[in-house]
Design a protein around this motif. Structure first.
Motif, PDB file in Angstrom:
ATOM      1  N   CYS A 147      43.747  42.606  43.622  1.00 22.18           N
ATOM      2  CA  CYS A 147      43.828  41.165  43.923  1.00 22.18           C
ATOM      3  C   CYS A 147      42.421  40.639  44.196  1.00 22.18           C
ATOM      4  CB  CYS A 147      44.729  40.697  44.808  1.00 22.18           C
ATOM      5  SG  CYS A 147      46.604  41.196  44.607  1.00 22.18           S
ATOM      6  N   HIS A 148      41.771  41.131  44.709  1.00 26.67           N
ATOM      7  CA  HIS A 148      40.555  40.584  45.309  1.00 26.67           C
ATOM      8  C   HIS A 148      39.322  40.963  44.295  1.00 26.67           C
ATOM      9  CE1 HIS A 148      42.384  38.894  48.800  1.00 26.67           C
ATOM     10  NE2 HIS A 148      42.809  40.074  49.043  1.00 26.67           N
ATOM     11  N   GLY A 149      39.310  41.804  43.431  1.00 28.47           N
ATOM     12  CA  GLY A 149      38.544  41.959  42.442  1.00 28.47           C
ATOM     13  C   GLY A 149      37.459  42.973  42.900  1.00 28.47           C
ATOM     14  N   LYS A 183      37.653  35.125  47.610  1.00 26.41           N
ATOM     15  CA  LYS A 183      36.749  36.094  47.768  1.00 26.41           C
ATOM     16  C   LYS A 183      36.527  36.674  49.077  1.00 26.41           C
ATOM     17  CE  LYS A 183      34.659  32.709  44.186  1.00 26.41           C
ATOM     18  NZ  LYS A 183      33.544  32.239  44.094  1.00 26.41           N
ATOM     19  N   SER A 185      36.884  37.873  43.625  1.00 19.31           N
ATOM     20  CA  SER A 185      37.931  37.723  42.859  1.00 19.31           C
ATOM     21  C   SER A 185      37.855  36.850  41.841  1.00 19.31           C
ATOM     22  CB  SER A 185      39.051  37.063  43.771  1.00 19.31           C
ATOM     23  OG  SER A 185      38.723  35.685  44.281  1.00 19.31           O
ATOM     24  N   TRP A 223      43.505  34.468  45.107  1.00 22.06           N
ATOM     25  CA  TRP A 223      43.166  35.287  46.054  1.00 22.06           C
ATOM     26  C   TRP A 223      41.687  35.007  46.683  1.00 22.06           C
ATOM     27  CZ3 TRP A 223      47.570  37.415  46.836  1.00 22.06           C
ATOM     28  CH2 TRP A 223      48.461  37.670  45.988  1.00 22.06           C
TER      29      TRP A 223
END
Length: 232
Positions: free
Chosen positions: A71-73, A85, A78, A83
């Motif tokens: 989800c948060h990358g 960063k 993200s 979501w």
């Protein structure tokens, strides 16, 4: 849109004076601000950013830990405002939020489930990994509200008793380690959603922010959230 080019010298001086006054009042030294690491405690496991990266990126199926990256990358950056960063966020703040999700003092169905399988050591390791990641920059989108957002962030709203955001989150949105989170570059929609959650009593893990948000109108929240997105 780079914010620094739009800030007048007088406004910058005022913001700097406010920030320095607050720092003096709360007794934060330059050393404390620069150092986000907690002192070592005998017998306590050492924080391990590498272990945090492994959990963040891959999770741990044996314990039911889901990868945060989903989800948060990658590296906490993200791809959508759904979501937040997390890159470069202060470790103590990230750990506190994870603890709050786990103990239920910050309600979020998704994150409460994610945090439930994490130990405190896991939380500290993940936070230690994220704080070392590059700052994720963003841009303000609404040119019609830049001045209002800038005014609120740097000077507050005296008539409503709203303090300048810069006093705690710093003029460039970097925040103060272990006390106030980094906001600069965060998705505007996410910041706005959190302000609404504080105001409406949905998010209850900061009495200070609940008080401040209760004094802001929808328009003011959107303006300052958009302005924050462009800070770096």
């Amino acid at each position: 849109m780079r914010q620094t080019s739009q800030i007048s010298k007088s406004t910058s001086l005022r913001a700097g004076f406010i920030a320095l006054s607050i720092f003096a009042l709360i007794g934060v030294s330059g050393v404390a601000i620069a150092n986000d690491a907690a002192p070592a405690v005998p017998g306590k496991p050492k924080v391990d950013p590498a272990a945090g990266e492994a959990l963040y990126s891959n999770g741990d199926a044996s314990r039911g830990v889901t990868a945060c990256l989903t989800c948060h990358g990658p590296k906490g950056q993200s791809a959508t405002a759904t979501w937040p960063k997390l890159s470069a966020q202060h470790a103590a703040y990230t750990t506190k939020q994870l603890k709050n999700f786990k103990d239920g003092s910050r309600a979020n169905p998704v994150m409460m489930g994610m945090a439930a399988t994490l130990t405190e050591q896991d939380m500290q390791n993940i936070s230690a990994f994220l704080v070392k990641q590059p700052v994720s920059q963003g841009v303000a989108q609404n040119k019609n509200t830049i001045e209002l957002g800038q005014s609120i962030y740097r000077g507050g709203i005296a008539a409503k008793g709203v303090p300048a955001c810069a006093a705690c989150h710093s003029p460039n949105g970097a925040g103060i380690p272990a006390q106030y989170p980094r906001l600069g570059g965060q998705w505007a929609d996410y910041t706005n959603a959190q302000l609404l959650a504080f105001r409406d009593g949905v998010r209850k893990n900061s009495s200070q922010m609940t008080t401040i948000a209760s004094k802001l109108s929808d328009q003011e929240m959107k303006a300052v959230s958009d302005y924050i997105a462009g800070l770096h």
